[in-house]
Write a protein that holds these residues in place. Structure first.
Motif, PDB file in Angstrom:
ATOM      1  N   ASP A 154      55.209  40.510  46.252  1.00 11.65           N
ATOM      2  CA  ASP A 154      55.789  39.351  45.588  1.00 11.65           C
ATOM      3  C   ASP A 154      57.263  39.225  45.975  1.00 11.65           C
ATOM      4  OD1 ASP A 154      57.214  41.176  43.996  1.00 11.65           O
ATOM      5  OD2 ASP A 154      56.008  40.816  42.206  1.00 11.65           O
ATOM      6  N   LEU A 155      57.948  38.248  45.423  1.00 11.04           N
ATOM      7  CA  LEU A 155      59.339  38.009  45.810  1.00 11.04           C
ATOM      8  C   LEU A 155      60.273  39.132  45.399  1.00 11.04           C
ATOM      9  CD1 LEU A 155      59.683  34.167  45.248  1.00 11.04           C
ATOM     10  CD2 LEU A 155      59.421  35.419  47.393  1.00 11.04           C
ATOM     11  N   ALA A 156      59.838  39.973  44.453  1.00 11.21           N
ATOM     12  CA  ALA A 156      60.636  41.139  44.055  1.00 11.21           C
ATOM     13  C   ALA A 156      60.239  42.369  44.870  1.00 11.21           C
ATOM     14  CB  ALA A 156      60.461  41.410  42.569  1.00 11.21           C
ATOM     15  N   ASP A 157      59.451  42.175  45.926  1.00 11.96           N
ATOM     16  CA  ASP A 157      58.993  43.228  46.826  1.00 11.96           C
ATOM     17  C   ASP A 157      58.029  44.219  46.155  1.00 11.96           C
ATOM     18  OD1 ASP A 157      58.948  44.073  49.506  1.00 11.96           O
ATOM     19  OD2 ASP A 157      60.265  45.757  49.043  1.00 11.96           O
ATOM     20  N   ARG A 158      57.345  43.766  45.088  1.00  7.39           N
ATOM     21  CA  ARG A 158      56.314  44.581  44.447  1.00  7.39           C
ATOM     22  C   ARG A 158      54.990  44.290  45.139  1.00  7.39           C
ATOM     23  NH1 ARG A 158      58.938  42.507  39.334  1.00  7.39           N
ATOM     24  NH2 ARG A 158      57.671  40.723  39.909  1.00  7.39           N
ATOM     25  N   PRO A 159      54.249  45.333  45.537  1.00  6.06           N
ATOM     26  CA  PRO A 159      52.968  45.110  46.200  1.00  6.06           C
ATOM     27  C   PRO A 159      51.954  44.479  45.250  1.00  6.06           C
ATOM     28  CG  PRO A 159      53.530  47.467  46.158  1.00  6.06           C
ATOM     29  CD  PRO A 159      54.593  46.739  45.431  1.00  6.06           C
ATOM     30  N   VAL A 160      51.208  43.496  45.773  1.00  9.90           N
ATOM     31  CA  VAL A 160      50.192  42.810  44.966  1.00  9.90           C
ATOM     32  C   VAL A 160      48.812  42.846  45.623  1.00  9.90           C
ATOM     33  CG1 VAL A 160      51.905  41.337  43.822  1.00  9.90           C
ATOM     34  CG2 VAL A 160      50.753  40.518  45.906  1.00  9.90           C
ATOM     35  N   GLU A 172      36.634  50.502  59.693  1.00 10.49           N
ATOM     36  CA  GLU A 172      36.115  49.900  58.472  1.00 10.49           C
ATOM     37  C   GLU A 172      37.270  49.350  57.642  1.00 10.49           C
ATOM     38  OE1 GLU A 172      33.207  50.969  54.736  1.00 10.49           O
ATOM     39  OE2 GLU A 172      33.212  52.274  56.490  1.00 10.49           O
ATOM     40  N   LEU A 173      37.095  48.139  57.166  1.00  7.53           N
ATOM     41  CA  LEU A 173      38.108  47.422  56.396  1.00  7.53           C
ATOM     42  C   LEU A 173      37.907  47.660  54.904  1.00  7.53           C
ATOM     43  CD1 LEU A 173      40.245  45.073  56.050  1.00  7.53           C
ATOM     44  CD2 LEU A 173      38.292  43.538  56.041  1.00  7.53           C
ATOM     45  N   THR A 174      39.017  47.875  54.216  1.00  9.22           N
ATOM     46  CA  THR A 174      39.045  47.900  52.752  1.00  9.22           C
ATOM     47  C   THR A 174      40.116  46.913  52.329  1.00  9.22           C
ATOM     48  OG1 THR A 174      38.516  50.262  52.810  1.00  9.22           O
ATOM     49  CG2 THR A 174      39.279  49.363  50.717  1.00  9.22           C
ATOM     50  N   ILE A 175      39.832  46.186  51.258  1.00  7.62           N
ATOM     51  CA  ILE A 175      40.795  45.198  50.771  1.00  7.62           C
ATOM     52  C   ILE A 175      40.773  45.199  49.256  1.00  7.62           C
ATOM     53  CG2 ILE A 175      39.121  43.314  50.946  1.00  7.62           C
ATOM     54  CD1 ILE A 175      41.469  41.478  51.772  1.00  7.62           C
ATOM     55  N   GLY A 176      41.950  45.086  48.678  1.00  2.10           N
ATOM     56  CA  GLY A 176      42.078  44.999  47.227  1.00  2.10           C
ATOM     57  C   GLY A 176      43.276  44.157  46.869  1.00  2.10           C
ATOM     58  N   VAL A 177      43.152  43.434  45.756  1.00  2.03           N
ATOM     59  CA  VAL A 177      44.226  42.580  45.260  1.00  2.03           C
ATOM     60  C   VAL A 177      44.385  42.864  43.767  1.00  2.03           C
ATOM     61  CG1 VAL A 177      44.983  40.182  44.895  1.00  2.03           C
ATOM     62  CG2 VAL A 177      43.772  40.801  47.001  1.00  2.03           C
ATOM     63  N   VAL A 178      45.620  43.005  43.322  1.00  5.88           N
ATOM     64  CA  VAL A 178      45.896  43.187  41.904  1.00  5.88           C
ATOM     65  C   VAL A 178      45.205  42.059  41.138  1.00  5.88           C
ATOM     66  CG1 VAL A 178      47.757  43.157  40.178  1.00  5.88           C
ATOM     67  CG2 VAL A 178      48.066  44.394  42.342  1.00  5.88           C
ATOM     68  N   GLU A 179      44.560  42.418  40.044  1.00  2.00           N
ATOM     69  CA  GLU A 179      43.724  41.449  39.319  1.00  2.00           C
ATOM     70  C   GLU A 179      44.443  40.147  38.997  1.00  2.00           C
ATOM     71  OE1 GLU A 179      40.681  41.188  35.524  1.00  2.00           O
ATOM     72  OE2 GLU A 179      41.965  42.937  35.710  1.00  2.00           O
ATOM     73  N   SER A 180      45.679  40.221  38.552  1.00  2.44           N
ATOM     74  CA  SER A 180      46.401  38.998  38.177  1.00  2.44           C
ATOM     75  C   SER A 180      46.740  38.111  39.373  1.00  2.44           C
ATOM     76  CB  SER A 180      47.686  39.352  37.408  1.00  2.44           C
ATOM     77  OG  SER A 180      48.554  40.106  38.231  1.00  2.44           O
ATOM     78  N   TRP A 181      46.563  38.631  40.598  1.00  3.64           N
ATOM     79  CA  TRP A 181      46.850  37.852  41.802  1.00  3.64           C
ATOM     80  C   TRP A 181      45.579  37.370  42.510  1.00  3.64           C
ATOM     81  CZ3 TRP A 181      51.454  36.264  44.073  1.00  3.64           C
ATOM     82  CH2 TRP A 181      52.608  36.634  43.385  1.00  3.64           C
ATOM     83  N   ARG A 182      44.430  37.652  41.970  1.00  2.00           N
ATOM     84  CA  ARG A 182      43.175  37.236  42.603  1.00  2.00           C
ATOM     85  C   ARG A 182      42.964  35.730  42.462  1.00  2.00           C
ATOM     86  NH1 ARG A 182      39.598  41.936  39.968  1.00  2.00           N
ATOM     87  NH2 ARG A 182      40.623  43.665  41.012  1.00  2.00           N
ATOM     88  N   ASN A 183      42.139  35.207  43.361  1.00  2.00           N
ATOM     89  CA  ASN A 183      41.780  33.780  43.376  1.00  2.00           C
ATOM     90  C   ASN A 183      42.990  32.879  43.605  1.00  2.00           C
ATOM     91  OD1 ASN A 183      38.995  34.310  42.808  1.00  2.00           O
ATOM     92  ND2 ASN A 183      39.625  34.738  40.702  1.00  2.00           N
ATOM     93  N   ARG A 184      43.945  33.363  44.369  1.00  2.00           N
ATOM     94  CA  ARG A 184      45.156  32.599  44.671  1.00  2.00           C
ATOM     95  C   ARG A 184      45.424  32.506  46.163  1.00  2.00           C
ATOM     96  NH1 ARG A 184      44.203  30.689  40.563  1.00  2.00           N
ATOM     97  NH2 ARG A 184      45.054  31.302  38.568  1.00  2.00           N
ATOM     98  N   GLU A 226      49.989  30.130  41.256  1.00  2.00           N
ATOM     99  CA  GLU A 226      50.600  30.994  40.250  1.00  2.00           C
ATOM    100  C   GLU A 226      49.611  32.067  39.818  1.00  2.00           C
ATOM    101  OE1 GLU A 226      53.826  32.160  38.374  1.00  2.00           O
ATOM    102  OE2 GLU A 226      53.795  30.282  39.435  1.00  2.00           O
ATOM    103  N   PRO A 227      50.055  33.326  39.744  1.00  2.00           N
ATOM    104  CA  PRO A 227      49.132  34.385  39.339  1.00  2.00           C
ATOM    105  C   PRO A 227      48.681  34.215  37.901  1.00  2.00           C
ATOM    106  CG  PRO A 227      51.358  35.241  39.507  1.00  2.00           C
ATOM    107  CD  PRO A 227      51.391  33.827  40.010  1.00  2.00           C
ATOM    108  N   HIS A 228      47.485  34.736  37.605  1.00  2.00           N
ATOM    109  CA  HIS A 228      46.983  34.728  36.232  1.00  2.00           C
ATOM    110  C   HIS A 228      47.907  35.548  35.362  1.00  2.00           C
ATOM    111  CE1 HIS A 228      43.160  33.023  37.425  1.00  2.00           C
ATOM    112  NE2 HIS A 228      43.026  33.968  38.345  1.00  2.00           N
ATOM    113  N   GLN A 229      48.059  35.137  34.139  1.00  2.00           N
ATOM    114  CA  GLN A 229      48.848  35.929  33.186  1.00  2.00           C
ATOM    115  C   GLN A 229      47.997  37.065  32.660  1.00  2.00           C
ATOM    116  OE1 GLN A 229      52.132  35.439  32.591  1.00  2.00           O
ATOM    117  NE2 GLN A 229      51.908  33.962  34.240  1.00  2.00           N
ATOM    118  N   GLN A 230      48.571  38.253  32.568  1.00  2.00           N
ATOM    119  CA  GLN A 230      47.875  39.410  32.010  1.00  2.00           C
ATOM    120  C   GLN A 230      47.670  39.156  30.526  1.00  2.00           C
ATOM    121  OE1 GLN A 230      46.699  42.133  33.387  1.00  2.00           O
ATOM    122  NE2 GLN A 230      47.652  42.232  35.363  1.00  2.00           N
ATOM    123  N   LYS A 231      46.482  39.520  30.054  1.00  2.00           N
ATOM    124  CA  LYS A 231      46.210  39.424  28.617  1.00  2.00           C
ATOM    125  C   LYS A 231      46.415  40.790  28.007  1.00  2.00           C
ATOM    126  CE  LYS A 231      43.240  35.532  28.832  1.00  2.00           C
ATOM    127  NZ  LYS A 231      42.109  35.074  29.492  1.00  2.00           N
TER     128      LYS A 231
END
Length: 190
Positions: free
Chosen positions: A63-69, A93-105, A184-189
């Motif tokens: 993200d813009l604060a250089d935090r991995p997402v 072999e490929l592995t991929i993961g995205v922080v939950e709040s950043w998925r579907n973006r 915009e990322p999903h807001q954490q609940k």
């Protein structure tokens, strides 16, 4: 809308890759593998243990604060220690993961395209992966040129052929000179 950038994965990202492996494994809400369970399970740990080994490569979304997402990485596994998406010793072999709040973006697609760009740039012929059929990511992989080469009870091994392939439109070198815009990322609940 918000922005994130892509950068090359380094050995310092090993802990984050474990986090992203957890995201990839725990995509089902009822699945909750812990970090310890993953790292003590040889069938899963070999995707991240000892990162970076010769031949390993990957891309990190920040993200813009250089935090991995999110992360997408490739590793060569062997017939003696195959991964779930193993097809041959010559195909990483490929592995991929995205922080939950950043998925579907669009972060996952950007990571996938970037890691395929790197693989193509390295002259690789193909990249493989394994995906559970019910995982929404299966549609992403198919839309980016992966095809099923082997099916199991609930998962498929998929391959993207890279030789002679035109990379998807909009692929720039994997290190972005400017942040890319994503929803915009999903807001954490709580």
């Amino acid at each position: 809308m918000t922005k994130c950038s892509l950068r090359t994965a380094t050995s310092a990202d090993s802990g984050f890759l474990v986090d992203m492996l957890m995201e990839a494994i725990n995509w089902l809400p009822e699945r909750n593998w812990s970090r310890e369970e993953i790292l003590t399970n040889p069938e899963l740990a070999h995707y991240v243990t000892g990162w970076m080994q010769p031949g390993d490569f990957g891309v990190i979304a920040v993200d813009l604060a250089d935090r991995p997402v999110g992360a997408a990485w490739c590793r060569y596994l062997t017939a003696a220690d195959p991964g779930y998406g193993y097809v041959s010793d010559e195909v990483p072999e490929l592995t991929i993961g995205v922080v939950e709040s950043w998925r579907n973006r669009g972060v996952g697609r950007a990571l996938l395209r970037a890691v395929l760009y790197v693989a193509h740039d390295r002259g690789l012929q193909a990249v493989s992966l394994s995906v559970e059929r019910a995982n929404f990511a299966a549609r992403l992989y198919a839309s980016e040129g992966f095809h099923t080469v082997e099916s199991f009870d609930d998962a498929d091994t998929m391959v993207a052929e890279l030789a002679g392939r035109r990379l998807p439109g909009g692929v720039r070198p994997f290190v972005q000179s400017e942040p890319m815009t994503v929803d915009e990322p999903h807001q954490q609940k709580d």
